[in-house]
Design an enzyme around this catalytic site. Structure first.
Site, PDB file in Angstrom:
ATOM      1  N   TRP B 325      37.894  23.770  89.806  1.00 24.36           N
ATOM      2  CA  TRP B 325      36.922  22.904  90.459  1.00 24.36           C
ATOM      3  C   TRP B 325      35.728  23.701  90.992  1.00 24.36           C
ATOM      4  CZ3 TRP B 325      37.167  21.729  96.250  1.00 24.36           C
ATOM      5  CH2 TRP B 325      37.731  22.795  96.949  1.00 24.36           C
ATOM      6  N   ASP B 326      35.875  25.027  91.029  1.00 26.07           N
ATOM      7  CA  ASP B 326      34.809  25.908  91.485  1.00 26.07           C
ATOM      8  C   ASP B 326      33.465  25.547  90.854  1.00 26.07           C
ATOM      9  OD1 ASP B 326      37.420  27.036  91.668  1.00 26.07           O
ATOM     10  OD2 ASP B 326      36.598  29.036  91.950  1.00 26.07           O
ATOM     11  N   GLU B 467      45.288  24.971 100.128  1.00 29.54           N
ATOM     12  CA  GLU B 467      46.521  25.041  99.326  1.00 29.54           C
ATOM     13  C   GLU B 467      47.736  25.504 100.130  1.00 29.54           C
ATOM     14  OE1 GLU B 467      45.022  27.587  96.254  1.00 29.54           O
ATOM     15  OE2 GLU B 467      44.718  25.919  94.877  1.00 29.54           O
ATOM     16  N   LYS B 581      44.023  27.512 104.565  1.00 30.66           N
ATOM     17  CA  LYS B 581      43.562  28.573 103.685  1.00 30.66           C
ATOM     18  C   LYS B 581      42.047  28.604 103.630  1.00 30.66           C
ATOM     19  CE  LYS B 581      43.974  30.235  98.898  1.00 30.66           C
ATOM     20  NZ  LYS B 581      44.253  29.818  97.527  1.00 30.66           N
ATOM     21  N   GLN B 582      41.445  27.437 103.556  1.00 27.60           N
ATOM     22  CA  GLN B 582      40.007  27.385 103.310  1.00 27.60           C
ATOM     23  C   GLN B 582      39.464  26.038 103.759  1.00 27.60           C
ATOM     24  OE1 GLN B 582      41.248  27.285  98.990  1.00 27.60           O
ATOM     25  NE2 GLN B 582      39.161  26.516  98.803  1.00 27.60           N
TER      26      GLN B 582
END
Lengths: 767, 767
Positions: B325-326, B467, B581-582
């Site tokens: 998806w980046d 994630e 995580k992000q």
């Protein structure tokens, strides 16, 4: 046939196991089969039913009361104990017929041989009473010091639970009273003794114990001894409780040991009359099954409907003294067929814990009643979110027993309805049972999701009986039980509406249930329950199960790196495979044996059996039951024996790390009875009719047992060729029985012999 | 300002990092910045875009082609290499303006000093062409052996992928052709050289390589050298591919190095014209941002719409060369504003992989299109079920990246619609884009569940961007993107229906979509998306997130026992805590900045920022973007710099165990551009209007950049006091701009200076 469990000689490695094996109990208390001289390091315990305590952040668990039987004999400063003394012989025995514990040891000190003999029982008449007779005889003249009294330094797992000890003595009685940490309940023990002959007594007390020290001058060959009368109680008012136990002791001392033992034995005689199962042709099975039944009797709440049976009975604090689904699924059938009054207590426990179940549902954002996975006195869930320690990191491991085993609410509902069907006792519905059923059904509606694309309701994100696979969708067992819960709720409403319209109306109003009716009905009509695959007949345990790695058990086990590693949880070895912890689909096939064909049962037994790890003591009996159901008693037999002997061999896991997790296994005990009576004899109740589809092990000549159906008492004897049913003279109603394909109605006092058509292996199976 | 990245001296520990840092590429091939003399141990790679191979059960990954630049200089039997030889000086440099690689080393052998100088580039005009010029000069007379040719012994992670090597030589060219294992594609490399001066050449070949060995008599102080012309191709027909690369080499040799370099540089000049961002007042930021843009240019598919940009660009085989998806979320905006034709290629890649997405949906029992989490040539998912090795047990760990990151389908749809909104290019909808949008919407309907009790559709059992928390319900980011996908699908249908009724009708029929229309509409109306808590304004990341342990990052990190342990997965340390995580909710607030108030953005930034571990290179830029959005450029700046320098410092993780996971970070490169232009300059497109809400770092005097909107070219210069916008002379349309609260329409060729009202910290925030 013997009724005696015994062990000759002393093995220090078996102290813990024998504590379970030789246990006494009367439903209100359990007393582990430890020696009188043991201190807490040997795990003696007088575990109280229904009283729990919590210290700090530790687990809440039941109370072990101060040990009123504590007794040491001392000769020349040496405490006589097989742990430290020389002995000639040692034997402990349990008479399961009258529930008495026997201990005989011959110690040797120098040239002196001291024979010690004790007998004890927990009164089945007075549930707060423990009695013990101690006798000893020396081969040489000597002076024996008897140190006996109440040892308040109790074994605790997550204690200490008792504090504010108060010791007392007066009028020949000694007493110890203390307060629990959490609920500030008073626990009191009183003790009186009667001594044979005169002796000098002094009282010795420290902060936790109150003991008598008695010097007895013994002449060689003469028998000395004394009897201990101990009462244990708990309650809110310290003084009140202390008074009660004191007067109980005094009363018992007036009645005397022999009288009390006699009355106790009469209770047990009646218990066996109502429940004994006689097997001809297999002494090992006979003994193991009787022992299993004994274990059920000693933990059954005969008088209270506010307690149920914990997963480790009353054998200590293991598993927090918590009540699991074990009761409804594995113990209830025994009580239903033998002592429906106790069954009623067990199911009424769910009524009394309904509010706890409501709180749990609300906590998770649901309506209705979500019963505790681990239930104690209030019904709030004692189960923690982190239940297991990861052996590789020593970190607590998140498990989803508490959050996701929603079938517990269905199990509770199923139990209540089973009781109702067996007894026809409306009162249980009127006194809260119906409310439980409706609240459980409402919970499942609230928990369910509708899948528009498939026009069906689904039950998502659950853990079924197989705990190695957490958080799965549409677990076949769970969904079938949810469906059953909804059906039961409607049946209960129909009973109420037709027979007790006012109670019905008031319940509907109390629960504001009218809107739910349509929702539940639509859910019942469109609830998805996994069905047998048309080609293989296998029912998928849950969505996606069949895509998991299909590895055999031996291979899986070869991957184990640490014998204590947990196979489930986040990264467990079994989670990504088809290996299951315990019967899951197969248990469903037992519960709903009429909903599935013999072919389906056989296909699923054969599919799941090699994939089952039996990591739970609840597993083997289910495989025995379904094997018998499909006519394979030789497949069933080893599973039956494994179940029936579990507390005799003590082969189950006793420790995880330093944590003691042993104890008795009531679910397996109940499972042994189920395998014998519901499995081999093939007993089954369906819509008021009693069915038998026997499938005896080939070497069994017969199995005989009493059953009670809707208040009527019958006696059944199954042989390879016939099934004889006797209706008790005192019965008032006729009853219909069906054996194989033949159906007959037996009048009160009547007798009928049906031919046992037997069940040939693969009976009724296609191909 | 310098356009040169350089490194002086040789550090063997930086070989791998510098392979990434000094990388060349042209979108069709990447060539790592390794030295010419390196063999596979030093990880040289000529990675081909869009060609994948799988060996046995190993991961499918892209092909590294045989290395046509391989060159060693040998003096007195000693191969000149800084790894083993003495050297006086060593320097590598990358000119990011014209994408040329420079290497200068002065070796010392005895008293002889040998200066070696190479220049290389991957032609941006001919995407199959690599050129290199080699020159050397010795301080003493000597004989240098040049060994140069094609090294087919390539570095592979899960190889070897190439087999059936055929070596050839003729007409001055050498060639190597081989076959991939899985798809049997032919990969061919041809090489020709032009040598300055006469020399003797012999061919040396082994099973994997074809090399020339040339003896050159060198006179002290004289410069010798040669130029290599290398072409790399692949295809179905071995002979055909070989012929093509041979004629490409011959053609290039006719054109000569300087001409080709010139044409290559013109392409790059145009690229910078369209994309360069100029920052005044911050040289470090300027350089890092330009370098990030360079990285995006070298991997952008300029000619093919069948490939997209892998998560590690073309820097090797890491992450399977897979597209995540980046691309849509972190790279597409740069291309949309600078080179929409490349953006079109990127989104058309999703059209070409639609069938793979359909297969994945069907595999999991859904309708519509479920895009691959890791997408390669076919769109089938390259992601495995076990992605991570448990450091404590060395066992593969089950992860749910592939199964549960459903937002990927929404990301793909979002990207297509972004392209359409930026360009107004209907063709992308007509050529399959609309079909993708409908199939993605259909997938989400198929994936959703309806919660009757709450009258809403929910998206259950997903993994969001964070994630570390797998399999959660109603992830705010995912649900918002699902809603957007449904909206987009309806918008696309409206465009088609009104402008291309026949195409609309035929698409509806092809997809049999009419029945879905009502379903999607009802879902859109009742889809649940988590909203800000009224009291705190925090949006819960997913159901139950707020009940997780609220531990601070330092405490969490203190629990780490092994620096490589994974914090997510089954038993990961973060999974039971609020540590993420992000950016997850915060990314949603960036994407849908108009749907949420500044107060909400601020509250969530402040809540989630201290709880974010930034375990992904996709995280920092998002925190920079939203910090700038809420007017806190000083919060944003460190996150921007961390993002912009990631491939310069090479500080990211390079190895997990023995597995190389390094490479370039295109998402961070795109994120750096986003943080600067969309964040600090505050550029934003809303309903055809271009908005600026600048929030420059205080030490920046200005930021200036070109943008393209619907085919019109503009130039923007933002200072602390004004925003100047220039419309290109060649533009044909007027365009409305809004800066702060002021809105103006600028005519083609016009110029307007808006006052920059600035964004005070906490601008528009309550309290």
């Amino acid at each position: 046939m013997s009724w005696i469990v015994e062990e000759i000689g002393f093995d220090p490695n078996r102290i813990t196991t024998n504590g379970n094996k030789f246990m006494l109990g009367n439903g209100a208390m359990g007393y582990r089969g430890t020696l009188e001289e043991f201190k807490k390091e040997q795990l003696p315990a007088c575990t109280l039913a229904g009283l729990y305590d919590k210290v700090g952040d530790q687990w809440r668990e039941p109370i072990n009361a101060p040990n009123g039987l504590f007794t040491q004999l001392i000769l020349n400063g040496e405490i006589l104990s097989p742990l430290t003394s020389r002995y000639d012989s040692h034997r402990v025995a349990l008479n399961i017929r009258d529930a008495t514990y026997h201990r005989d040891t011959a110690f040797v000190v120098g040239d002196n041989r001291i024979e010690v003999r004790t007998r004890r029982f927990l009164s089945m008449e007075h549930l707060d009473l423990i009695l013990m007779k101690v006798e000893f005889r020396c081969s040489q003249d000597c002076e024996i010091t008897v140190r006996t009294g109440i040892d308040g330094d109790v074994w605790d797992i997550n204690g200490p639970h008792l504090q504010e000890y108060e010791l007392s003595a007066g009028d020949g009685l000694i007493g110890l009273s203390c307060i629990t940490q959490e609920l500030k309940k008073s626990v009191s023990v009183a003790e009186g003794i009667t001594l044979v002959g005169a002796a000098e007594e002094v009282l010795i007390q420290d902060s936790l114990s109150m003991l008598r020290e008695i010097q007895i001058k013994c002449f060689a060959g003469e028998t000395y001894g004394f009897t201990k009368y101990v009462a244990v109680g708990f309650g809110d008012q310290r003084e009140q409780v202390s008074k009660t136990v004191q007067s109980r002791v005094r009363e018992a001392m007036r009645d005397r040991y022999e009288t009390l033992l006699h009355r106790h034995a009469l209770h047990w005689e009646r218990k066996w009359e109502l429940s004994d199962v006689e097997i001809e042709g297999d002494d090992d099975a006979q003994f193991a099954l009787r022992y299993s039944i004994y274990q059920l009797h000693i933990i059954a709440p005969t008088e209270s409907e506010k307690v149920s049976i914990p997963a480790r009975g009353l054998s200590g604090q293991v598993y927090k003294g918590a009540v699991f689904w074990d009761t409804e699924m594995f113990m209830l059938p025994f009580f239903l067929y033998s002592q429906p009054k106790i069954a009623r207590n067990l199911v009424m426990y769910r009524v009394h814990t309904l509010d706890g179940a409501r709180r749990k549902a609300a906590e998770y954002g649901y309506r209705g009643a979500y019963y505790a996975w681990e239930s104690q006195d209030t019904g709030d869930d004692a189960c923690t979110l982190f239940n297991i320690t990861d052996v590789f990191t020593n970190r607590p491991m998140r498990t989803y027993f508490r959050d996701k085993q929603v079938h517990i609410s269905a199990d509770a509902a199923y139990g209540i309805w089973q009781y109702y069907e067996f007894t026809g006792d409306d009162s249980v519905l009127l006194e809260g049972g119906a409310e439980v059923l409706l609240e459980c059904a409402r919970f499942f509606y609230s928990y369910s999701y509708y899948k528009e694309e498939k026009n069906r309701y689904e039950i998502l994100d659950v853990t079924g009986p197989d705990e190695y696979h957490e958080r799965v969708n549409n677990n076949a067992f769970t969904n079938e039980l949810v469906r059953t819960t909804l059906e039961i709720a409607f049946k209960a409403m129909a009973v109420l509406e037709s027979k007790y319209p006012e109670a019905y109306a008031s319940l509907m109003e109390k629960l504001d249930f009218s809107e739910d009716l349509g929702k539940l009905s639509s859910m019942l009509g469109q609830l998805y329950t996994p069905q047998p695959d048309p080609a293989t007949l296998v029912i998928e345990q849950f969505d996606g199960y069949s895509k998991l790695e299909d590895v055999d058990l031996r291979t899986l086990k070869s991957r184990i790196m640490d014998k204590n590693e947990y196979l489930g949880g986040g990264n467990g070895l079994a989670t990504t495979t088809q290996i299951l912890k315990q019967a899951d689909v197969v248990l469903m096939l037992h519960l709903f044996k009429n909903r599935f064909s013999q072919e389906v049962k056989k296909a699923n037994w054969e599919y799941y059996e090699p994939r089952t790890e039996h990591g739970s003591s609840l597993s083997s009996c289910v495989y025995a039951l379904v094997a018998a159901d499909i006519g394979n008693s030789d497949w069933a037999y080893p599973y039956f024996m494994r179940t029936a002997t579990i507390d005799l061999t003590g082969d189950s896991k006793q420790y995880v790390g330093t944590l003691y997790i042993g104890g008795t296994h009531p679910a397996a005990n109940g499972g042994a009875w189920m395998a014998a009576v519901l499995g081999f004899a093939g007993l089954h109740l369906r819509e008021g009719k009693v069915l038998f589809q026997p499938s005896l092990p080939e070497h069994w000549q017969s199995i005989a047992f009493p059953i009670q159906i809707r208040g009527q008492q019958f006696r059944v004897n199954v042989t390879a060729t016939e099934v004889v049913i006797l209706s008790d003279n005192r019965n008032k109603l006729q009853q219909t029985f069906q054996v194989g394909t033949e159906e007959r109605t037996i009048e009160p006092g009547g007798r009928s012999s049906f031919p046992n058509e037997g069940k040939r292996r693969g009976d009724g199976l296609a191909g």
